[in-house]
Write an enzyme that holds these catalytic residues in place. Structure first.
Site, mmCIF file in Angstrom:
data_model
loop_
_atom_site.group_PDB
_atom_site.id
_atom_site.type_symbol
_atom_site.label_atom_id
_atom_site.label_comp_id
_atom_site.label_asym_id
_atom_site.label_seq_id
_atom_site.Cartn_x
_atom_site.Cartn_y
_atom_site.Cartn_z
ATOM 1 N N ARG A 8 22.015 -29.064 48.932
ATOM 2 C CA ARG A 8 21.781 -28.611 47.555
ATOM 3 C C ARG A 8 21.656 -29.770 46.577
ATOM 4 N NH1 ARG A 8 19.087 -25.078 46.695
ATOM 5 N NH2 ARG A 8 17.987 -26.614 45.455
ATOM 6 N N LYS B 34 14.731 -36.888 25.136
ATOM 7 C CA LYS B 34 15.157 -35.499 25.357
ATOM 8 C C LYS B 34 15.266 -35.233 26.859
ATOM 9 C CE LYS B 34 13.051 -34.130 21.000
ATOM 10 N NZ LYS B 34 11.979 -33.359 20.330
ATOM 11 N N ASP C 6 3.525 -38.504 11.721
ATOM 12 C CA ASP C 6 4.277 -37.266 11.921
ATOM 13 C C ASP C 6 3.612 -36.110 11.170
ATOM 14 O OD1 ASP C 6 6.522 -35.695 12.785
ATOM 15 O OD2 ASP C 6 7.285 -35.820 10.738
ATOM 16 N N LYS D 29 13.103 -43.308 11.106
ATOM 17 C CA LYS D 29 12.570 -41.972 10.889
ATOM 18 C C LYS D 29 12.799 -41.556 9.434
ATOM 19 C CE LYS D 29 12.347 -39.316 14.437
ATOM 20 N NZ LYS D 29 12.626 -38.353 15.522
ATOM 21 N N GLU E 91 8.235 -44.105 11.678
ATOM 22 C CA GLU E 91 7.633 -42.794 11.452
ATOM 23 C C GLU E 91 7.139 -42.705 10.015
ATOM 24 O OE1 GLU E 91 9.273 -38.645 12.768
ATOM 25 O OE2 GLU E 91 10.071 -39.077 10.772
#
Length: 290
Positions: free
Chosen positions: A102, A137, A219, A169, A198
């Site tokens: 597994r 992420k 952006d 940002k 950004e």
């Protein structure tokens, strides 16, 4: 395997595997203990079309439990595999085969899923010159693994974490009052680190181009504004020296059009967070063709 997708750090692989086996086995595989621990064979079946990624983690899971296990791969890392293909055969101790199954499959299905998704985006923008990037992420504890899988799928890596690049940002720029002030402070404190900025308007874009940085993230620009940003960045006096990146609201239906607007790279969180795990199966016994 391309140079950008060289094997991952073995120490990181070992740490990932140790955590996975500890989580799954705990004090011992109580069902596996029912089995006679005799030598046995097994085969690994790929049940859907995919890009294979994660062999180092798969191997380490099983070799941790049986250092003498033999794993004969029939494909290379990064190969495109058709559903129904036997991609490896194994020979080892029966308890290790079932006990490590597994954890080994979890790594393989996750990383192959990341590589396969990445390859779809790379294929979608092929010929435009636009590079597909990942983001931070990622699944907790598996960042290196997933970023490796992105490279296997033909993408490239954005910054690894918060320590290896400065990324200014909206909130950072608001705190300093302007793009120019934020860049000036970042360069003073971190002169050797990559600097990504950004921007939300063409005026902020010009400030970033004039002050200088490593890359500019445009952006939430619509397509006409995005094309104008590309025109500005490539015209005199800038001459395309600072690449433009797009992020947010990108999917397979929109990525080609964004690339055709002329941006240099597109970063996509979905490569690593919207995960479709590839279906693999590890079965005891010889493969059906034997």
């Amino acid at each position: 395997m391309t140079p950008s997708a060289l094997p991952p750090d073995p120490a990181v692989v070992a740490a990932n595997v140790a955590a996975a086996l500890c989580e799954d086995l705990g004090p011992g595989d109580v069902t596996g203990m029912l089995l006679d621990d005799a030598p046995d064979c097994a085969y690994l079946l790929c049940k859907e079309d995919c890009i294979v990624a994660g062999r180092p983690w798969f191997d380490a899971c099983l070799r941790t439990l049986d250092p003498e296990i033999r794993i004969d791969w029939r494909c290379a890392e990064g190969d495109r595999i058709a559903a129904g293909t036997v991609i490896a055969t194994l020979q080892g101790r029966r308890r290790a085969l079932v006990g490590g199954e597994r954890a080994a499959l979890n790594f393989l299905q996750t990383l192959s899923g990341t590589a396969t998704t990445t390859a779809r985006y790379v294929d979608a923008v092929r010929g435009t010159g636009t590079v597909i990037l990942d983001t931070r992420k990622t699944l907790p504890g598996l960042r290196l693994a997933q970023k490796y899988a992105v490279r296997i799928g033909g993408g490239m890596n954005h910054r690894f974490a918060l320590f290896d690049a400065v990324m200014l940002k909206e909130n950072h720029i608001r705190a300093f009052g302007s793009v120019t002030a934020a860049i000036t402070r970042a360069r003073a404190l971190h002169p050797t680190l990559p600097l990504i900025v950004e921007v939300e308007t063409l005026d902020e874009l010009r400030q970033a181009l004039d002050t200088g940085c490593t890359r500019i993230l445009i952006d939430d620009f619509d397509s006409p504004t995005r094309r104008e940003a590309v025109r500005i960045a490539r015209a005199a006096p800038y001459h395309g020296r600072i690449p433009l990146e797009v992020s947010g609201g990108v999917d397979l239906a929109t990525v080609r059009a964004i690339a055709e607007d002329g941006v240099d790279c597109i970063s996509i969180g979905g490569l690593t967070k919207h995960l479709h795990a590839i279906d693999f199966s590890l079965k005891l016994g010889p493969p059906p063709t034997c």
